[in-house]
Design a protein around this motif. Structure first.
Motif, PDB file in Angstrom:
ATOM      1  N   LEU A 135       0.969  -1.188  -0.001  1.00 17.51           N
ATOM      2  CA  LEU A 135       0.074  -0.151   0.075  1.00 17.51           C
ATOM      3  C   LEU A 135       0.795   1.450  -0.086  1.00 17.51           C
ATOM      4  CD1 LEU A 135      -2.736  -0.970   2.703  1.00 17.51           C
ATOM      5  CD2 LEU A 135      -2.930  -1.011   0.183  1.00 17.51           C
ATOM      6  N   ASP A 136       0.590   2.178  -0.983  1.00 18.72           N
ATOM      7  CA  ASP A 136       1.068   3.506  -0.874  1.00 18.72           C
ATOM      8  C   ASP A 136      -0.207   4.189  -1.336  1.00 18.72           C
ATOM      9  OD1 ASP A 136       2.288   5.939  -0.567  1.00 18.72           O
ATOM     10  OD2 ASP A 136       4.045   5.426  -1.833  1.00 18.72           O
ATOM     11  N   LEU A 137      -1.236   4.290  -0.640  1.00 18.90           N
ATOM     12  CA  LEU A 137      -2.728   4.791  -1.476  1.00 18.90           C
ATOM     13  C   LEU A 137      -3.091   5.808  -0.213  1.00 18.90           C
ATOM     14  CD1 LEU A 137      -4.236   1.377  -2.651  1.00 18.90           C
ATOM     15  CD2 LEU A 137      -3.117   3.274  -4.048  1.00 18.90           C
ATOM     16  N   CYS A 138      -4.048   6.713  -1.042  1.00 22.84           N
ATOM     17  CA  CYS A 138      -4.710   7.578  -0.142  1.00 22.84           C
ATOM     18  C   CYS A 138      -6.489   7.155  -0.114  1.00 22.84           C
ATOM     19  CB  CYS A 138      -4.790   8.926  -0.954  1.00 22.84           C
ATOM     20  SG  CYS A 138      -5.637  10.233   0.196  1.00 22.84           S
ATOM     21  N   PHE A 139      -6.717   7.116   0.933  1.00 24.45           N
ATOM     22  CA  PHE A 139      -8.269   6.696   1.193  1.00 24.45           C
ATOM     23  C   PHE A 139      -9.155   7.881   1.712  1.00 24.45           C
ATOM     24  CE2 PHE A 139      -5.555   2.967   1.725  1.00 24.45           C
ATOM     25  CZ  PHE A 139      -6.433   2.080   1.071  1.00 24.45           C
ATOM     26  N   GLY A 140     -10.259   7.864   1.080  1.00 20.56           N
ATOM     27  CA  GLY A 140     -11.074   9.012   1.529  1.00 20.56           C
ATOM     28  C   GLY A 140     -12.596   8.673   1.907  1.00 20.56           C
ATOM     29  N   ASP A 141     -13.601   9.588   2.001  1.00 21.23           N
ATOM     30  CA  ASP A 141     -14.837   9.362   2.501  1.00 21.23           C
ATOM     31  C   ASP A 141     -15.044   8.683   3.820  1.00 21.23           C
ATOM     32  OD1 ASP A 141     -17.684   9.438   2.508  1.00 21.23           O
ATOM     33  OD2 ASP A 141     -18.079   7.983   0.999  1.00 21.23           O
ATOM     34  N   VAL A 142     -14.298   9.465   4.815  1.00 20.70           N
ATOM     35  CA  VAL A 142     -13.742   8.898   6.218  1.00 20.70           C
ATOM     36  C   VAL A 142     -15.215   8.667   6.830  1.00 20.70           C
ATOM     37  CG1 VAL A 142     -13.056   9.483   8.315  1.00 20.70           C
ATOM     38  CG2 VAL A 142     -11.585   9.783   6.306  1.00 20.70           C
ATOM     39  N   ILE A 143     -15.256   7.455   7.582  1.00 18.51           N
ATOM     40  CA  ILE A 143     -16.154   7.030   8.398  1.00 18.51           C
ATOM     41  C   ILE A 143     -15.797   7.709   9.980  1.00 18.51           C
ATOM     42  CG2 ILE A 143     -17.635   5.033   9.530  1.00 18.51           C
ATOM     43  CD1 ILE A 143     -16.766   3.660   7.021  1.00 18.51           C
ATOM     44  N   ALA A 144     -16.570   8.631  10.430  1.00 17.54           N
ATOM     45  CA  ALA A 144     -16.151   9.296  11.655  1.00 17.54           C
ATOM     46  C   ALA A 144     -16.487   8.563  12.997  1.00 17.54           C
ATOM     47  CB  ALA A 144     -16.927  10.751  11.686  1.00 17.54           C
ATOM     48  N   ASP A 145     -15.864   8.579  14.003  1.00 18.81           N
ATOM     49  CA  ASP A 145     -16.323   7.990  15.233  1.00 18.81           C
ATOM     50  C   ASP A 145     -17.465   8.859  15.772  1.00 18.81           C
ATOM     51  OD1 ASP A 145     -14.115   6.204  15.022  1.00 18.81           O
ATOM     52  OD2 ASP A 145     -12.728   7.349  15.941  1.00 18.81           O
ATOM     53  N   GLY A 146     -17.877   8.301  16.928  1.00 21.11           N
ATOM     54  CA  GLY A 146     -19.034   8.841  17.631  1.00 21.11           C
ATOM     55  C   GLY A 146     -18.754  10.330  18.135  1.00 21.11           C
ATOM     56  N   ASP A 147     -17.407  10.750  18.267  1.00 23.43           N
ATOM     57  CA  ASP A 147     -16.987  12.125  18.783  1.00 23.43           C
ATOM     58  C   ASP A 147     -16.714  12.948  17.431  1.00 23.43           C
ATOM     59  OD1 ASP A 147     -14.657  10.758  17.975  1.00 23.43           O
ATOM     60  OD2 ASP A 147     -13.545  11.145  19.797  1.00 23.43           O
ATOM     61  N   ASN A 188     -14.316  12.477  15.368  1.00 21.30           N
ATOM     62  CA  ASN A 188     -12.889  12.156  14.803  1.00 21.30           C
ATOM     63  C   ASN A 188     -12.998  10.796  14.164  1.00 21.30           C
ATOM     64  OD1 ASN A 188     -12.347  14.383  16.375  1.00 21.30           O
ATOM     65  ND2 ASN A 188     -11.249  12.982  18.378  1.00 21.30           N
ATOM     66  N   SER A 189     -11.894  10.662  13.573  1.00 18.71           N
ATOM     67  CA  SER A 189     -11.852   9.293  12.799  1.00 18.71           C
ATOM     68  C   SER A 189     -10.464   8.524  13.433  1.00 18.71           C
ATOM     69  CB  SER A 189     -11.911   9.383  11.189  1.00 18.71           C
ATOM     70  OG  SER A 189     -10.746  10.166  10.809  1.00 18.71           O
ATOM     71  N   SER A 190     -10.216   7.365  13.223  1.00 16.51           N
ATOM     72  CA  SER A 190      -9.082   6.606  13.542  1.00 16.51           C
ATOM     73  C   SER A 190      -8.712   5.346  12.907  1.00 16.51           C
ATOM     74  CB  SER A 190      -9.468   6.555  15.263  1.00 16.51           C
ATOM     75  OG  SER A 190     -10.170   5.325  15.435  1.00 16.51           O
ATOM     76  N   SER A 237      -3.488  -9.070  21.480  1.00 16.64           N
ATOM     77  CA  SER A 237      -2.616  -8.931  22.753  1.00 16.64           C
ATOM     78  C   SER A 237      -2.218  -7.291  22.551  1.00 16.64           C
ATOM     79  CB  SER A 237      -1.496  -9.832  22.968  1.00 16.64           C
ATOM     80  OG  SER A 237      -0.655  -9.793  21.885  1.00 16.64           O
ATOM     81  N   ALA A 238      -2.163  -6.744  21.588  1.00 13.69           N
ATOM     82  CA  ALA A 238      -1.538  -5.467  21.762  1.00 13.69           C
ATOM     83  C   ALA A 238      -2.035  -4.611  20.568  1.00 13.69           C
ATOM     84  CB  ALA A 238       0.041  -5.669  21.548  1.00 13.69           C
ATOM     85  N   GLY A 239      -2.036  -3.284  20.632  1.00 11.54           N
ATOM     86  CA  GLY A 239      -2.429  -2.597  19.536  1.00 11.54           C
ATOM     87  C   GLY A 239      -2.145  -1.351  19.873  1.00 11.54           C
ATOM     88  N   VAL A 240      -2.317  -0.515  18.482  1.00 12.24           N
ATOM     89  CA  VAL A 240      -2.079   0.899  18.362  1.00 12.24           C
ATOM     90  C   VAL A 240      -2.928   1.815  17.800  1.00 12.24           C
ATOM     91  CG1 VAL A 240      -0.245   0.620  16.631  1.00 12.24           C
ATOM     92  CG2 VAL A 240      -0.258   2.666  18.298  1.00 12.24           C
ATOM     93  N   ARG A 241      -3.391   2.980  18.022  1.00  4.71           N
ATOM     94  CA  ARG A 241      -4.476   3.607  17.264  1.00  4.71           C
ATOM     95  C   ARG A 241      -3.855   4.961  16.936  1.00  4.71           C
ATOM     96  NH1 ARG A 241     -10.128   2.912  17.101  1.00  4.71           N
ATOM     97  NH2 ARG A 241      -9.960   1.261  18.569  1.00  4.71           N
ATOM     98  N   ILE A 242      -4.324   5.600  15.797  1.00  6.37           N
ATOM     99  CA  ILE A 242      -3.782   6.838  15.584  1.00  6.37           C
ATOM    100  C   ILE A 242      -5.289   7.594  15.196  1.00  6.37           C
ATOM    101  CG2 ILE A 242      -3.359   6.117  13.040  1.00  6.37           C
ATOM    102  CD1 ILE A 242      -1.532   8.716  13.033  1.00  6.37           C
ATOM    103  N   TRP A 243      -5.566   8.832  15.880  1.00  6.64           N
ATOM    104  CA  TRP A 243      -6.974   9.333  15.577  1.00  6.64           C
ATOM    105  C   TRP A 243      -6.509  10.866  14.933  1.00  6.64           C
ATOM    106  CZ3 TRP A 243      -7.503  13.889  18.042  1.00  6.64           C
ATOM    107  CH2 TRP A 243      -6.603  14.187  19.007  1.00  6.64           C
ATOM    108  N   ARG A 251     -11.832  16.145  12.702  1.00  9.62           N
ATOM    109  CA  ARG A 251     -12.803  16.289  11.564  1.00  9.62           C
ATOM    110  C   ARG A 251     -11.775  17.226  10.580  1.00  9.62           C
ATOM    111  NH1 ARG A 251     -18.214  17.727  13.785  1.00  9.62           N
ATOM    112  NH2 ARG A 251     -17.355  16.516  15.525  1.00  9.62           N
ATOM    113  N   GLU A 252     -10.694  18.049  10.901  1.00 10.06           N
ATOM    114  CA  GLU A 252     -10.084  18.696   9.696  1.00 10.06           C
ATOM    115  C   GLU A 252      -9.352  17.640   8.753  1.00 10.06           C
ATOM    116  OE1 GLU A 252      -9.796  22.153   9.285  1.00 10.06           O
ATOM    117  OE2 GLU A 252     -11.278  22.228  10.713  1.00 10.06           O
ATOM    118  N   PHE A 253      -9.158  16.622   9.096  1.00 12.71           N
ATOM    119  CA  PHE A 253      -8.506  15.587   8.253  1.00 12.71           C
ATOM    120  C   PHE A 253      -9.429  14.670   7.764  1.00 12.71           C
ATOM    121  CE2 PHE A 253      -5.344  17.024  11.626  1.00 12.71           C
ATOM    122  CZ  PHE A 253      -4.447  17.365  10.893  1.00 12.71           C
ATOM    123  N   GLY A 254      -9.765  14.776   6.541  1.00  9.20           N
ATOM    124  CA  GLY A 254     -10.903  13.876   5.640  1.00  9.20           C
ATOM    125  C   GLY A 254     -10.050  12.786   5.102  1.00  9.20           C
TER     126      GLY A 254
END
Length: 309
Positions: A216-228, A230-232, A241-247, A250-253
């Protein structure tokens, strides 16, 4: 080996820490060199005696990604930028990622850095950039603001370029959730030529699944927002057992995802760059989600990284 007497290639190093979280912000580019929780590196950083590889942790402004031929119209003029990725004949990732930023404020858990971008050939508008980086129980947080200090409207876009990882988990085995409904179609120069829905295709990660062999070296759009609002995007180990999240707010679509296939040596497919973007590639030409900063206007946006998928 790093020499204790050698000035870091990335300039001054500002370490912030709190609640088991630690990050290092650097003078060159004002970006993120490392971020870890309880000694575990969740961002794939770089050494102090290393030139920042693959734009790791950099701030990308006043545009993210690529501009075709470095040439774009704005108002009644056409502008020509230096071709910073000459092999693709494009201008890539803005003008602030290799310049020295200034320390403005510092505390144990936060640092604010700034850079005043002067008008120049190809981008004749002055901007004032400020970034506040902080850590706490919720992880890493970055708050950015950019002000047009000139007398004319200025075209503008913004992104950041962190590489996320789970040490010991190969990229192929990472379980990714990417909340977007479409992806851009790219030509051989990695410039957009269209868009298509991801539903039912190999590019649909709206429900968590392994990255597998996808390159992948791709751009994705039409973001599905979280309840707040934001998107993540999340990465998790196969067994959960482990995870990481980037959020991102709404400025970032848009989200760019890069699995590091073009990187060489030990960095090849070692981590995943997940980049929140205000606009897609080539927005200076297409106008898609391009921001126009009026004289005196300030854009603000925030994003962050937190442990747990």
């Amino acid at each position: 080996m790093e020499s204790p007497d050698q000035r870091p290639f990335s300039g001054a190093q500002w370490t912030i820490s709190a609640a088991g979280h630690e990050a290092v912000i650097v003078e060159v580019g004002g970006g993120l060199r490392t971020y870890r929780q309880d000694g575990v590196d969740l961002v794939d950083g770089y050494r102090t005696d290393e030139v920042c590889p693959g734009c790791a942790g950099q701030v990308l402004a006043p545009w993210p990604n690529r501009i075709r031929d470095g040439r774009y119209p704005f108002g009644d003029r056409t502008h020509q930028l230096p071709l910073t990725e000459p092999e693709r004949h494009v201008a890539i990732h803005g003008l602030v990622n290799w310049v020295p930023w200034q320390l403005l404020e510092q505390s144990a858990d936060a640092v604010t850095v700034g850079y005043d971008l002067p008008p120049q050939p190809g981008y004749p508008w002055p901007l004032r950039l400020r970034s506040r980086w902080s850590v706490g129980p919720d992880g890493l947080r970055a708050e950015h603001e950019v002000t047009n200090t000139g007398g004319e409207p200025a075209p503008f876009g913004f992104s950041v370029h962190p590489y996320l990882q789970l040490p010991g988990v190969a990229v192929d085995d990472l379980v990714m959730r990417l909340p977007t409904r479409l992806r851009l179609l790219m030509d051989g120069r990695l410039l957009p030529v269209g868009a298509t829905p991801v539903a039912g295709t190999e590019y649909d990660w709206t429900s968590p699944r392994r990255i597998g062999a996808a390159e992948l070296d791709l751009c994705f759009g039409d973001v599905i927002a979280d309840g707040d609002g934001n998107s993540s995007v999340s990465l998790a180990a196969p067994d959960g057992s482990a995870g990481v999240r980037i959020w991102a707010d709404r400025e970032f679509g848009w989200w760019q995802v890069f699995t590091g296939d073009a990187l060489t040596g030990e960095r090849h497919r070692r981590s995943v760059a997940i980049e929140p973007m205000t606009c897609p590639p080539d927005a200076f030409r297409s106008g898609k989600d391009l921001l126009t900063l009026k004289p005196g206007a300030t854009w603000r946006g925030a994003w962050g990284v937190r442990p747990g998928a």
